[in-house]
Design an enzyme around this catalytic site. Structure first.
Site, PDB file in Angstrom:
ATOM      1  N   THR A 125      89.728   6.602  58.418  1.00  0.00           N
ATOM      2  CA  THR A 125      88.720   6.305  59.345  1.00  0.00           C
ATOM      3  C   THR A 125      88.781   6.978  60.559  1.00  0.00           C
ATOM      4  OG1 THR A 125      88.022   4.354  60.773  1.00  0.00           O
ATOM      5  CG2 THR A 125      90.340   4.559  60.230  1.00  0.00           C
ATOM      6  N   TYR A 165      94.366  -2.171  63.707  1.00  0.00           N
ATOM      7  CA  TYR A 165      93.694  -1.360  62.452  1.00  0.00           C
ATOM      8  C   TYR A 165      93.817   0.140  62.941  1.00  0.00           C
ATOM      9  CZ  TYR A 165      89.714   0.451  60.038  1.00  0.00           C
ATOM     10  OH  TYR A 165      89.140   0.981  58.978  1.00  0.00           O
TER      11      TYR A 165
END
Length: 344
Positions: A125, A165
């Site tokens: 990501t 995250y």
């Protein structure tokens, strides 16, 4: 190829890859714990289209023996299984760590011990770059943009994991890279940016392009966190799967490397611009409310995708408006399915 394994194979990206790779392998094995909504529907859809799909229900954080057995004999493994929402990671950082960091470590160990010649791709990501407060942004034409970095952020940008995250995905990102260096595995990391498209069951905390489209179709309340001028480079899932295909064919060139994979500077969109597209497509005004900025949410994120083009010849082909229209058409065609999911 004889065998492909897709972790998180019942999810949005996993099922699209399985569908488009169905002719590339004799067997495609989907490993999933079915914790996300829409997973069962995605598997049913795949099985109605292909006869070489096998499903293993397992959890990569717990079922190491099943994972080991599943990857044996694989030519390529695509690792998409993950916890995917920043807000969920803030509420439950332990589960986020287990799913993303430990889960990826378990996949790496399974491959190292049972399929060490297979290609292994990790879906990372852009959040590994953090809030990038050191990168100056400006406001032009009701959207934020980088003052510099005209092509976007390169892979050489300093890592600055922000949010649980970001930390869990970032740790996994680096583990995958290092297993190529230390153990000689054929791994590659794709740092993905805002993937959207068909078979995406977006929710408010993840998959914003799909969520805005689905919520608008169902007349559900939409919330913009921040002022809506923040921009992202968005990438249609068909372009993403094409990137995985090209990289797999050239694994000897890409192994051990990290690539930014997104829409790039030519395919950026703000939240407000997405609303404008949807209002045009639906022919109605869409009501939204505003909330505070979320942790680690960058005002701007645009990937510099030039490395992927240079190394394995990939660049997006689907433009922003065309891609959103494709998603809109799919949502309308499946409106009853979304209504049924909302009712459950």
């Amino acid at each position: 190829m004889e065998k492909i394994v897709v972790t998180g194979g019942a999810g949005f990206i996993g099922c699209n890859l399985a569908d488009q790779f169905a002719e590339k392998a004799k067997s495609i094995v989907l490993l999933d714990n079915f914790s996300r909504r829409g997973g069962k529907a995605n598997v049913e859809w795949l099985k109605s289209r292909h006869d070489n799909i096998e499903v293993v229900e397992a959890d990569i954080t717990k079922d190491q023996e099943k994972l080991n057995e599943t990857v044996k004999g694989a030519d390529a493994i695509y690792h998409f299984a993950a916890q995917v929402a920043v807000t969920t990671s803030v509420a439950d950082p332990r589960s986020d760590f287990l799913d993303n960091a430990l889960g990826t470590f378990n996949v790496l160990e399974a491959v190292r011990q049972n399929a060490d010649n297979a290609a292994l791709f990790y879906s990372s990501t852009n959040k590994v770059y953090g809030g990038m407060e050191q990168v100056e942004t400006v406001e032009r034409n009701s959207r934020y943009e980088y003052k510099d970095f005209a092509k976007g952020i390169p892979e050489t940008m300093v890592l600055d994991f922000h949010s649980p995250y970001g930390c869990s995905k970032g740790a996994a990102d680096q583990y995958v890279r290092d297993y190529a260096r230390i153990y000689g595995l054929k791994t590659a990391v794709f740092r993905q940016s805002c993937i959207y498209g068909q078979r995406q069951f977006g929710i408010e905390d993840q998959g914003w392009v799909a969520w805005f489209t689905i919520a608008s179709a169902l007349d559900k309340q939409l919330t913009i966190f921040g002022d809506g001028k923040q921009i992202r480079d968005i990438l249609h899932v068909d372009d993403l799967i094409r990137a995985y295909g090209l990289a797999t064919e050239q694994i000897e060139k890409v192994k051990g490397q990290i690539f930014n994979i997104g829409g790039g500077a030519e395919n950026t969109m703000s939240l407000l611009e997405l609303l404008a597209f949807l209002e045009e497509f639906f022919g109605k005004k869409i009501d939204v409310k505003h909330g505070d900025w979320r942790p680690g949410d960058q005002p701007v994120y645009v990937s510099d995708i030039s490395k992927a083009k240079e190394v394995f010849g990939w660049a997006p082909k689907i433009g922003v408006k065309d891609g959103v229209k494709k998603l809109y058409d799919w949502v309308l065609e499946n409106k009853e399915m979304f209504e049924d999911l909302e009712a459950k």
